[in-house]
Design a protein around this motif. Sequence first.
Motif, short mmCIF file in Angstrom:
data_model
loop_
_atom_site.label_atom_id
_atom_site.label_comp_id
_atom_site.label_asym_id
_atom_site.label_seq_id
_atom_site.Cartn_x
_atom_site.Cartn_y
_atom_site.Cartn_z
N SER A 176 0.82 -1.30 -0.05
CA SER A 176 -0.05 -0.06 0.09
C SER A 176 0.84 1.09 -0.05
CB SER A 176 -0.90 0.12 1.29
OG SER A 176 -0.28 -0.04 2.56
N TYR A 177 1.97 1.33 0.41
CA TYR A 177 2.86 2.31 0.45
C TYR A 177 4.25 2.03 -0.06
CZ TYR A 177 3.92 7.28 1.23
OH TYR A 177 4.29 8.68 0.92
N LEU A 178 4.98 2.94 -0.75
CA LEU A 178 6.28 2.66 -1.48
C LEU A 178 7.40 3.82 -1.05
CD1 LEU A 178 5.01 2.00 -5.09
CD2 LEU A 178 5.14 0.36 -3.37
N ALA A 179 8.37 3.30 -1.01
CA ALA A 179 9.65 4.31 -0.96
C ALA A 179 11.00 4.04 -1.73
CB ALA A 179 10.21 4.58 0.40
N LEU A 180 11.54 4.90 -2.32
CA LEU A 180 12.64 4.47 -2.99
C LEU A 180 14.13 4.84 -2.28
CD1 LEU A 180 11.44 6.10 -6.29
CD2 LEU A 180 12.22 4.12 -6.33
N SER A 181 15.01 4.26 -2.79
CA SER A 181 16.44 4.53 -2.14
C SER A 181 17.02 5.89 -3.05
CB SER A 181 17.47 3.49 -2.80
OG SER A 181 17.54 3.24 -4.31
N ALA A 182 17.88 6.19 -2.46
CA ALA A 182 18.36 7.64 -2.87
C ALA A 182 18.73 7.44 -4.25
CB ALA A 182 19.56 8.12 -2.07
N ASP A 183 19.46 6.39 -4.75
CA ASP A 183 19.74 6.55 -6.11
C ASP A 183 18.88 5.84 -7.13
OD1 ASP A 183 19.44 3.65 -5.56
OD2 ASP A 183 21.55 3.13 -5.95
N GLY A 184 17.51 5.67 -6.54
CA GLY A 184 16.43 5.37 -7.33
C GLY A 184 16.50 3.78 -7.94
N THR A 185 17.50 2.98 -7.71
CA THR A 185 17.56 1.71 -8.24
C THR A 185 16.75 0.43 -7.32
OG1 THR A 185 19.43 1.03 -6.90
CG2 THR A 185 19.70 2.12 -8.93
N THR A 186 16.31 0.90 -6.27
CA THR A 186 15.62 -0.13 -5.24
C THR A 186 14.39 0.57 -4.83
OG1 THR A 186 17.96 -0.80 -4.69
CG2 THR A 186 15.97 -1.62 -3.48
N LEU A 187 13.29 -0.30 -4.82
CA LEU A 187 12.05 0.20 -4.37
C LEU A 187 11.50 -0.57 -3.13
CD1 LEU A 187 9.53 2.08 -5.11
CD2 LEU A 187 8.54 0.05 -6.04
N TYR A 188 11.24 0.19 -2.07
CA TYR A 188 10.94 -0.54 -0.89
C TYR A 188 9.16 -0.69 -0.58
CZ TYR A 188 15.58 -0.34 -0.04
OH TYR A 188 17.23 -0.48 -0.31
N ALA A 189 8.68 -1.74 -0.20
CA ALA A 189 7.10 -1.55 -0.11
C ALA A 189 6.77 -2.13 1.19
CB ALA A 189 6.59 -2.47 -1.29
N VAL A 190 5.78 -1.61 1.74
CA VAL A 190 5.00 -2.42 2.90
C VAL A 190 4.25 -3.37 2.44
CG1 VAL A 190 4.99 -0.38 4.46
CG2 VAL A 190 3.13 -0.86 3.21
N SER A 191 4.06 -4.51 3.34
CA SER A 191 2.97 -5.28 3.10
C SER A 191 1.95 -4.99 4.34
CB SER A 191 3.52 -6.86 3.09
OG SER A 191 2.54 -7.74 3.05
N GLU A 192 0.63 -4.32 3.87
CA GLU A 192 0.02 -3.89 5.12
C GLU A 192 -1.00 -5.14 5.28
OE1 GLU A 192 -3.41 -0.48 5.74
OE2 GLU A 192 -2.06 -0.18 4.29
N THR A 193 -0.51 -6.16 5.92
CA THR A 193 -1.30 -7.28 6.57
C THR A 193 -0.98 -7.24 7.94
OG1 THR A 193 0.65 -8.59 6.12
CG2 THR A 193 -0.83 -8.42 4.11
N ASP A 194 -1.96 -8.34 8.42
CA ASP A 194 -1.78 -8.65 9.89
C ASP A 194 -0.27 -8.99 10.56
OD1 ASP A 194 -4.28 -7.82 10.29
OD2 ASP A 194 -5.23 -9.80 10.30
#
Length: 346
Positions: free
Chosen positions: A46-64
């Motif tokens: 449901s929500y994403l964030a990028l590394s400073a160089d833009g090569t890696t994306l991080y995502a939450v898994s909004e689950t229990d």
Amino acid sequence: MRGHTGRAYIGSFTAAGGPGIATASVDPATGALILLGTTGAVADPSYLALSADGTTLYAVSETDEGAVAAFRVTGARPEPLGAPVRVGGAGPTHLAVHAGHVLTANYGSGSVSAVPLRADGSLGDAPSGVLTHKGSGPHPQRQHAPHAHQVLAVPGGRRAVSVDLGTDSVRVFELDTAGEPVQHREIALRPGSGPRHLAFHPGGTVVYVLNELAPTLTVCRWEAVEGALRPLAEIPVLPGAPEGDAYPSEVVVAPDGRFVWTATRGEDVISVFAAGDGGERLELVATVPCGGHWPRDLVLDPSGRRLYAANERSGDITWFDVDGATGLPVRAGSLEFTAVSCVRFF
């Protein structure tokens, strides 16, 4: 401002039929999003964030169970970079990259987790620490316990902040040498306001806290040396909105600090504020339709000239050209995207 590669990353709720995470290209002339590839490798990103160089994306898994996942995004399709990592908290709704860690705000358990990053951008095996919030608020259904909704790095500093809807407060914290989040200060806001997200004015001394239960925007002075917020004023984002029909979701500040925008679900509008006195004074200029139903996210593109609304329940992303003189968004196009929850650019 970092260079714009013309890429957008989109998150969605897979439990509601969303495809997961998508990569899209961005037409520089029109702002149109063109889908390139998707992955359903993690549930409810449901929500994403990028590394400073833009090569890696991080995502939450909004689950229990609550997890965070990393993806390499140098190609057309996000590729998993290792298995998802449990964050030690339930229902993470937000995340940020800070001080060599991914921080998650865990709504269900009312906590903030720190997961260390390896040199290649992949995630460590487990959190290095979890900061558990304490407290409650007067709303009988929504504030019986802490509900951390956002975590954000303080610009240019070592500290971070977490916004808790359940305790009507903002916590300032930092990571110790072991990667453990350590609370520095808790700032109380008006009881029952239900703070959801905040944003910093580019001048660095003003913070806007968006309240989901009010619905209002609290203007605060940020005192960097002390690491504290001082509330100055609380302003309605929708004067006259019916009680229980307006649920603010996101606050966005123009790169030059002249305008502030908020999105409100239920009423399904974007509110436009003109900012003065270094950002401490806000004037509501207008409200405009968000282009769909239930705008969960609102974001500026890297140029600062277009706004994108992620309309979760109507299943579309609508983009707007922003009038540079007035701050008013003018609808320019949309893309169908089921159960969309978040858009991020690089």
